[in-house]
Scaffold this active site. Structure first.
Site, PDB file in Angstrom:
ATOM      1  N   GLU A 209      13.650  66.752  30.491  1.00  0.00           N
ATOM      2  CA  GLU A 209      14.003  65.269  30.331  1.00  0.00           C
ATOM      3  C   GLU A 209      13.851  64.600  29.012  1.00  0.00           C
ATOM      4  OE1 GLU A 209      15.252  62.359  30.098  1.00  0.00           O
ATOM      5  OE2 GLU A 209      13.759  61.112  31.061  1.00  0.00           O
ATOM      6  N   GLU A 218      17.863  61.586  21.549  1.00  0.00           N
ATOM      7  CA  GLU A 218      16.337  62.007  21.529  1.00  0.00           C
ATOM      8  C   GLU A 218      16.043  63.255  21.270  1.00  0.00           C
ATOM      9  OE1 GLU A 218      14.286  60.924  24.918  1.00  0.00           O
ATOM     10  OE2 GLU A 218      14.264  58.564  24.808  1.00  0.00           O
TER      11      GLU A 218
END
Length: 769
Positions: A209, A218
């Site tokens: 994740e 990210e």
């Protein structure tokens, strides 16, 4: 989240460093992305550290002080109200608690759909590996609590490797998973594989994740490429296995207010004709704008704000295993579409989905309601209440370098590009047309110096009309004006309205350049002077005469909460020597308001978990609650137009401050109580400020509701401000049989400008009534 400089000092060497300039970090997304370009942040410690919607960071330097028993952290932060740099002492684990507070005490683990689909993807993938006759060795990257590792164990994994922080160890033990989960306190890109190393063998199942609003912001690309090359077997399965990015071209003058600056206009006196008061420099008009993503809750954007110019278009597809298609760090795609209407193509909406299993049967979609696959039968008749709420993965708006006028049913090409961390878009008529394919970069400076919220304020017709009206009341041919604020275009408006001279404070170099461009374009260079922000260094002899009017919009780049703009009061106090006797001061007063509400979804950012998918989370609740109490402010800023809230009472006037008076020496406290009139669930307070520019009721600038508040109805908020959010630790249900009293108090501390709020809900007794 703070910008830090570090010194490691012995007690005898403890000194306060001097700084001449402190950077203003406007967009945390951009700041976070720049940091991630320098190092992979795929583990817990920073991948979950972003704070959606926060636009200004406090700047802080830090000194660690050692003694024989413990270490303290000295932090220096800019006070947004007084404008002073202030030192504070924090415990040794201050940074750790900041990290823990960000790690899970948000909506992510309240996202039941996310949890369920990760669980199902793991169950299916582990079953597939068992069918192959393989042991299952799972690598879990990017989770903060160990939940995905625990899910893997529950689904039958033989082992799990988990790069993580200390905060999840006790949770794994409490859920009896510690013996099968090996904790590796490193970033995933630092893990070593081999006998006696971090991982004994390569994993054959990766659950990760590492996604954000932009999907790749990210560091997902680098994380997956490194995992494929170093950490996984050649036939490893991945959860999720694929990701698809969608884009939809729209026309929206409303959304353009957060990007392109429009002229300031007014109605000519004695007529109904509109005239331009402040013209926009050519360099600002042709600027492609900010490349930074504008993350937003698209399902809260009213349909009347935009016109779809295309259907949703798949523009990028990522095979996270890199086997069917390599994961490119740089990619450009072209997708043809037929325009659905005539008008201007202004922006692109973006969202993504994930395929959680290997067969693509389990899908998690972040689409807005009108494009959500679960609402295909409802389409535009659905609403945000029909789909899962999540704030960790929102949708995004990307503004095209220039609006493109098109006719209905015409074929165009949507050019979509991404690098390792971000995306951008453009529109092309045909292949022969030469358009820029590079990432747009602000050329005028205004998008660098100002946040999206501030750009919206500079285009807000309600604000501008009131500011112009107030200046028209006060400005005379002999007026000398002192404008206090950041990026104050109203200083140019004051000069155009006939003021003898206008002095404007501006501490930001980019904004100084922008203001100078506006001054030159509007030919008021002989009537406007830009001062340094530190007006106390200016002498009255440097002015044509003492200022007869001092005004503020009010706005300052350091302001997060509505009352942070009280900085104008403190600035005014430092430049009294520049004011003429009886000088007009606007705004004259500010009122702080509160409203008891039921937040439909926002309460999840602070609510305890208790359990997730059958796993105990009480230990995380306690850990995170303690960390938040020490690391977080009780009131946080949020754009409440994106987060529906029903009124459970009427607005409460909490405190009024007279800004024309000297700053008081002693604290000011206001306290009272009311009986809540509206039955229902109360889980927080909404807070805002009204700035009274004159004594006339119509000359008040509200940062709160823009329509009358109705009980039990959703509140309509000013979309160009962030309001203050105060959440109760224990929500209360009010009914006719059990009326409740709201006790409230607010204290203004003049020494540092702090507003201390306290709200308590108490059940009424017979004696109370």
């Amino acid at each position: 989240m703070v910008h830090r400089l570090q010194w490691w000092l012995q007690p005898s060497l403890l000194v306060v460093p001097k700084h001449t300039e402190w950077p203003v970090l406007k967009e945390i997304k951009s700041w976070s992305r720049n940091i991630k370009k320098q190092k992979n942040l795929s583990d817990l410690s920073l991948s979950q550290a972003h704070t959606p919607h926060a636009e200004i960071c406090c700047f802080s330097s830090r000194i660690k002080y050692f003694n024989s028993r413990k270490m303290s952290v000295f932090t220096q932060q800019l006070n947004p109200i007084t404008g002073k740099l202030e030192w504070g002492i924090q415990p040794e684990d201050y940074d750790y608690k900041q990290e823990v507070a960000r790690s899970a005490y948000a909506d992510m683990l309240h996202d039941q759909e996310r949890n369920d689909k990760y669980y199902e993807g793991l169950r299916r993938s582990i079953a597939d590996l068992r069918k192959r006759g393989q042991e299952v060795h799972v690598l879990d990257i990017g989770t903060g609590t160990g939940l995905l590792s625990m899910m893997a164990v529950a689904c039958g994994a033989d082992s799990a490797f988990y790069p993580m922080a200390e905060c999840a160890r006790k949770g794994l033990t409490a859920n009896e998973c510690a013996d099968k989960v090996r904790l590796v306190p490193k970033r995933s890109t630092e893990i070593e594989v081999g006998p006696g190393k971090d991982m004994e063998r390569r994993a054959n199942l990766l659950v990760a994740e590492v996604f954000d609003t932009e999907l790749i912001g990210e560091g997902a690309i680098d994380t997956y490429r490194h995992a494929r090359d170093v950490l996984l077997t050649e036939d490893a399965l991945l959860v999720p296995s694929e990701g698809t990015v969608y884009a939809q071209v729209v026309s929206s003058k409303m959304l353009q207010r957060w990007n392109h600056i429009q002229p300031v206009t007014r109605i000519k006196q004695g007529s109904k004709e509109e005239e331009v008061l402040v013209s926009v420099p050519e360099c600002v008009q042709r600027c492609p704008g900010a490349a930074a993503v504008h993350d937003i809750q698209l399902s809260q954007v009213p349909q009347e704000w935009f016109t779809p110019m295309s259907h949703p278009l798949p523009v990028f597809w990522f095979d996270w295993s890199g086997r069917q298609k390599d994961i490119p760090c740089d990619e450009t795609t072209r997708v043809k579409f037929k325009t659905l209407a005539s008008g201007d193509c202004d922006a692109v909406f973006m969202w993504w989905d994930l395929r959680m299993d290997q067969d693509g049967e389990v899908m998690l979609s972040c689409a807005p309601y009108w494009a959500h696959p679960d609402l295909a039968d409802k389409s535009w008749k659905g609403s945000s209440e029909d789909i899962p709420w999540r704030d960790h993965w929102m949708q995004a708006v990307y503004y095209l370098p220039q609006p493109r006028t098109v006719c209905e049913d015409t074929t165009f090409t949507l050019l979509s590009a991404h690098d390792e961390y971000s995306l951008w878009f453009n529109i092309q008529k045909d292949e022969s047309e030469d358009i820029c394919e590079e990432r747009p970069v602000c050329e005028c400076g205004i998008h660098i110096a100002n946040s999206r919220t501030r750009l919206g304020q500079l285009n807000d017709p309600r604000r501008l009309e009131m500011y112009v009206r107030v200046l028209e009341k006060y400005i005379k041919p002999d007026s000398v004006c002192l404008a206090l604020g950041d990026g104050c275009l109203m200083a140019v408006a004051a000069a155009k309205l006939g003021a003898r001279h206008v002095y404007v404070t501006e501490g930001s170099d980019p904004n100084r350049r922008v203001i100078q461009e506006f001054i030159t374009t509007n030919d008021v260079q002989h009537n406007v002077t830009i001062l340094s922000e530190d007006v106390c260094d200016t002498s009255v002899e440097q002015m044509v005469s003492p200022a007869t009017i001092t005004f503020s919009e009010p706005f300052f780049s350091t302001s997060l909460l509505p009352w942070h703009s009280l900085y104008c009061w403190y600035m005014r106090n430092t430049c009294l020597h520049l004011l003429a006797p009886g000088a007009i001061r606007t705004p004259g007063t500010v009122t702080i308001w509160g409203l008891p509400v039921q937040y439909r979804d926002l309460w999840k950012i602070r609510a305890p978990l208790h359990q997730c998918n059958g796993f105990k989370m009480d230990i995380f609740d306690k850990l995170i609650e303690t960390a938040c109490e020490e690391a977080d402010e009780r009131v946080e800023p949020q754009p409440l137009w994106e987060y529906p809230a029903k009124a459970r009472g009427y607005p409460i006037r909490l405190l009024t401050l007279d800004l024309a008076a000297p700053i008081p020496e002693n604290p000011m406290t206001s306290a009272d109580s009311i009986t809540l009139p509206s039955p229902g669930h109360v889980n927080g307070m909404a807070l805002w400020a009204d700035w009274h520019m004159t004594d006339e009721p119509g000359d008040a600038l509200t940062t709160g509701p823009v329509e009358p508040v109705a009980l039990d109805q959703y509140v309509s908020w000013d979309v160009y401000s962030r309001q203050g959010v105060y959440l109760f630790k224990e929500p209360v249900t009010v009914d006719k049989m059990q009326p409740h009293t709201l006790h409230y108090s607010v204290t203004f501390q003049p020494c540092d400008g702090t507003m201390v709020f306290d709200f308590q809900m108490k059940r009424q007794t017979l004696n109370d009534s």
